[in-house]
Design an enzyme around this catalytic site. Structure first.
Site, PDB file in Angstrom:
ATOM      1  N   LYS A  80       3.807 -20.886   0.198  1.00  0.00           N
ATOM      2  CA  LYS A  80       2.461 -20.337   0.022  1.00  0.00           C
ATOM      3  C   LYS A  80       1.596 -21.386  -0.683  1.00  0.00           C
ATOM      4  O   LYS A  80       2.082 -22.122  -1.551  1.00  0.00           O
ATOM      5  CB  LYS A  80       2.551 -19.060  -0.810  1.00  0.00           C
ATOM      6  CG  LYS A  80       1.266 -18.247  -0.869  1.00  0.00           C
ATOM      7  CD  LYS A  80       1.493 -16.944  -1.641  1.00  0.00           C
ATOM      8  CE  LYS A  80       0.236 -16.080  -1.697  1.00  0.00           C
ATOM      9  NZ  LYS A  80       0.445 -14.828  -2.453  1.00  0.00           N
TER      10      LYS A  80
ATOM     11  N   SER B  99      -1.240 -10.795   0.119  1.00  0.00           N
ATOM     12  CA  SER B  99      -1.930 -12.042   0.334  1.00  0.00           C
ATOM     13  C   SER B  99      -1.066 -13.137   0.965  1.00  0.00           C
ATOM     14  O   SER B  99      -1.597 -14.098   1.512  1.00  0.00           O
ATOM     15  CB  SER B  99      -2.465 -12.546  -1.008  1.00  0.00           C
ATOM     16  OG  SER B  99      -1.423 -12.807  -1.910  1.00  0.00           O
TER      17      SER B  99
ATOM     18  N   SER C  63       1.970  -8.490  -2.581  1.00  0.00           N
ATOM     19  CA  SER C  63       1.683  -9.587  -1.654  1.00  0.00           C
ATOM     20  C   SER C  63       2.877 -10.244  -0.984  1.00  0.00           C
ATOM     21  O   SER C  63       2.700 -11.067  -0.090  1.00  0.00           O
ATOM     22  CB  SER C  63       0.875 -10.670  -2.350  1.00  0.00           C
ATOM     23  OG  SER C  63      -0.462 -10.278  -2.412  1.00  0.00           O
TER      24      SER C  63
HETATM   25  N1  GLN Z   1      -3.298  -6.784  -2.342  1.00  0.00           N
HETATM   26  C1  GLN Z   1      -3.267  -6.762  -3.772  1.00  0.00           C
HETATM   27  C2  GLN Z   1      -4.552  -7.312  -4.308  1.00  0.00           C
HETATM   28  O1  GLN Z   1      -5.444  -7.474  -3.558  1.00  0.00           O
HETATM   29  C3  GLN Z   1      -2.078  -7.519  -4.273  1.00  0.00           C
HETATM   30  C4  GLN Z   1      -2.272  -8.976  -4.235  1.00  0.00           C
HETATM   31  C5  GLN Z   1      -1.044  -9.725  -4.643  1.00  0.00           C
HETATM   32  O2  GLN Z   1       0.031  -9.173  -4.775  1.00  0.00           O
HETATM   33  N2  GLN Z   1      -1.227 -11.002  -4.892  1.00  0.00           N
HETATM   34  O3  GLN Z   1      -4.695  -7.595  -5.454  1.00  0.00           O
END
Ligand code: GLN
Length: 477
Positions: free
Chosen positions: A76, A151, A175
């Site tokens: 990532k 994400s 994410s």
């Molecule tokens: N989708 C969640 C957010 O928008 C989690 C994001 C994540 O785990 N980095 O914050």
């Protein structure tokens, strides 16, 4: 032999037997990545990997290979690899080159893993669809009109579409698990503190955890065992002896029925989940209905604590020391332009929210309160685990949604994480395992089963996860 069917362990065996060389293996995956560029999973494919390949091959030749030696990895874009750009998919860091390896990268490197590229993500890991990337959305390989989740969408797709055998993502509220579920792969969010955060671009430091994506649970376990452990560079990392708990085979599964059946869950996802739970019961697991009332507050707590930490972590990107810079009329204008143009909409929204909940007049009403509810949630989990070994929920309330379907409605987007967010708040580990498919418009869309274990009981997750894979084998690709 079909390379697409290989797992990490199988690949290792074939490398040991010299069925193919590290170079041949890596070339295959880079070719796949080049051919599937339209999915936009990789922001950059590394073509200068000769050195890494040489080192890995040498480890085999000298009999020093580990299970991960020569294995192609996708990283990532918020995980630092020395000498490579790490942009967190933000214009702010578009030209930032990492000066050192993240601790997880160092560990994988020592194990002989080969990094073949960096993957697309929501900007600074904020999002559930990869649509917040400054570099375009990633597409779901099952239906390219749909999102891969986020994400860590790029890492999930890299593994799902055969462009890497393993990948790392980060999980602050789902994410890793949510994109794993949307793309039909395995994703693990480890116990907070069990994997070092050193060298990972911070989103919300008290919630962030790095973890693996893999095709099967066993592979995720291999990767986790390579990256976990105490790190003096991360003051929140736990001493190793804490993670060595006695592991019993999980037998009792708790299902927070009210929470799972709350409105908003797609009926097909619910039915699929309940069928899987029934199957586990037939296989000898004891199923207990549990009540975890504080779970309902998970999202509210998350959307106070997370932006608070985001606003503080992202304050360092001022356009002066590093990152995107834009000259203004005066210093304040410099900041406004650099941050206003360097950050995308969602990042700016969360910086504003976070600054608000931390401001002196509102701190107690929002941040302070959210901290108390967080403690409640943590205690509820610990208490629930006195009666059950594992807690199970669907990973997500719906299968992958369409690109643009939720991007203009942040609240709808936030709901995609309803089942995953409370796990980060409590700091416990959770694993998403493919749980078959639901049909939509004639397309099969993967969904996931989330297993949650007590702090430091990743072993229990791997045990039940592998068992679940066997139980569901016919439906898993
Ligand atoms: N989708 C969640 C957010 O928008 C989690 C994001 C994540 O785990 N980095 O914050």
């Amino acid at each position: 032999m079909n390379i697409a069917d290989l797992t990490i362990k199988k690949t290792h065996e074939l490398l040991v037997k010299r069925e193919f060389s590290v170079c041949e293996l890596i070339e295959h995956f880079i070719r796949e990545a080049d051919e599937k560029k339209d999915l936009n999973a990789y922001l950059e494919i590394f073509h200068d990997i000769n050195k890494q390949v040489e080192i890995a091959q040498k480890m085999f030749d000298e009999g020093k290979a580990t299970m991960l030696t020569g294995i192609p990895f996708a990283m990532k874009d918020n995980i630092l690899i020395q000498g490579k750009v790490a942009s967190a998919s933000s214009k702010m860091l578009e030209n930032y080159t990492a000066t050192y390896d993240a601790s997880v990268v160092k560990k994988l490197r020592e194990a002989g893993a080969v990094f073949i590229g960096r993957t697309n993500m929501d900007e600074f890991a904020m999002g559930s669809s990869t649509e917040n990337s400054a570099f375009g959305v990633t597409k779901n390989p099952y239906d390219t009109a749909r999102v891969p989740g986020g994400s860590s969408g790029g890492s999930a797709v890299a593994v799902a579409a055969g462009m890497a055998l393993g990948a790392l993502g980060t999980d602050t509220g789902g994410s890793i698990r949510q994109p794993a579920a949307f793309c039909g792969v395995v994703g693990l969010k480890p116990t907070y503190g069990s994997v070092s955060r050193s060298g990972i671009i911070a989103m919300a430091s008290s919630l962030d955890q790095a973890g693996p994506f893999a095709k099967i649970v066993e592979d995720a376990e291999i990767i986790f065992n390579a990256i976990k452990g105490y790190d003096p560079m991360d003051s929140t990392s736990y001493p190793d002896n804490l993670s060595k708990r006695e592991v019993k085979r999980p037998k009792v599964i708790g299902v927070p029925v009210d929470f799972v059946r709350a409105k908003g869950i797609d009926p097909r996802v619910l039915e699929n989940f309940e069928r899987s739970i029934d199957t586990m019961k037939e296989q000898g697991y004891e199923i207990k209905e549990i009540s975890l009332p504080s779970l309902a507050h998970g999202l509210s707590v998350y959307y106070i604590l997370m932006p608070a930490e985001v606003s503080s972590n992202l304050a360092r990107f001022d356009g002066v020391r590093y990152g995107y810079h834009r000259d203004g009329e005066n210093l304040l204008d410099d900041y406004m332009r650099s941050r206003g143009e360097g950050f995308g909409r969602e990042a700016r929204r969360r910086i504003l929210l976070g600054t608000y909940v931390l401001s002196s007049g509102y701190y107690d009403a929002y941040y302070g309160r959210a901290c108390s509810v967080r403690e409640m949630l943590k205690k509820d989990f610990i208490k629930a685990f006195e009666n059950v070994d594992i807690i199970a929920t669907p990973t997500t309330p719906t299968p992958a949604f369409k690109i643009k379907e939720k991007s203009s409605d942040p609240l709808q987007m936030y709901l995609a994480d309803i089942f995953t967010v409370p796990i980060n708040i409590a700091g416990v580990p959770a694993l998403s395992v493919p749980d078959g498919f639901v049909d939509e418009d004639g397309v099969k869309l993967p969904v996931g089963m989330q297993f949650v274990a007590p702090h430091f009981h990743e072993e229990a997750l791997f045990t039940i996860g592998k068992d679940f894979e066997k139980i569901r084998i016919n439906k898993i690709r």
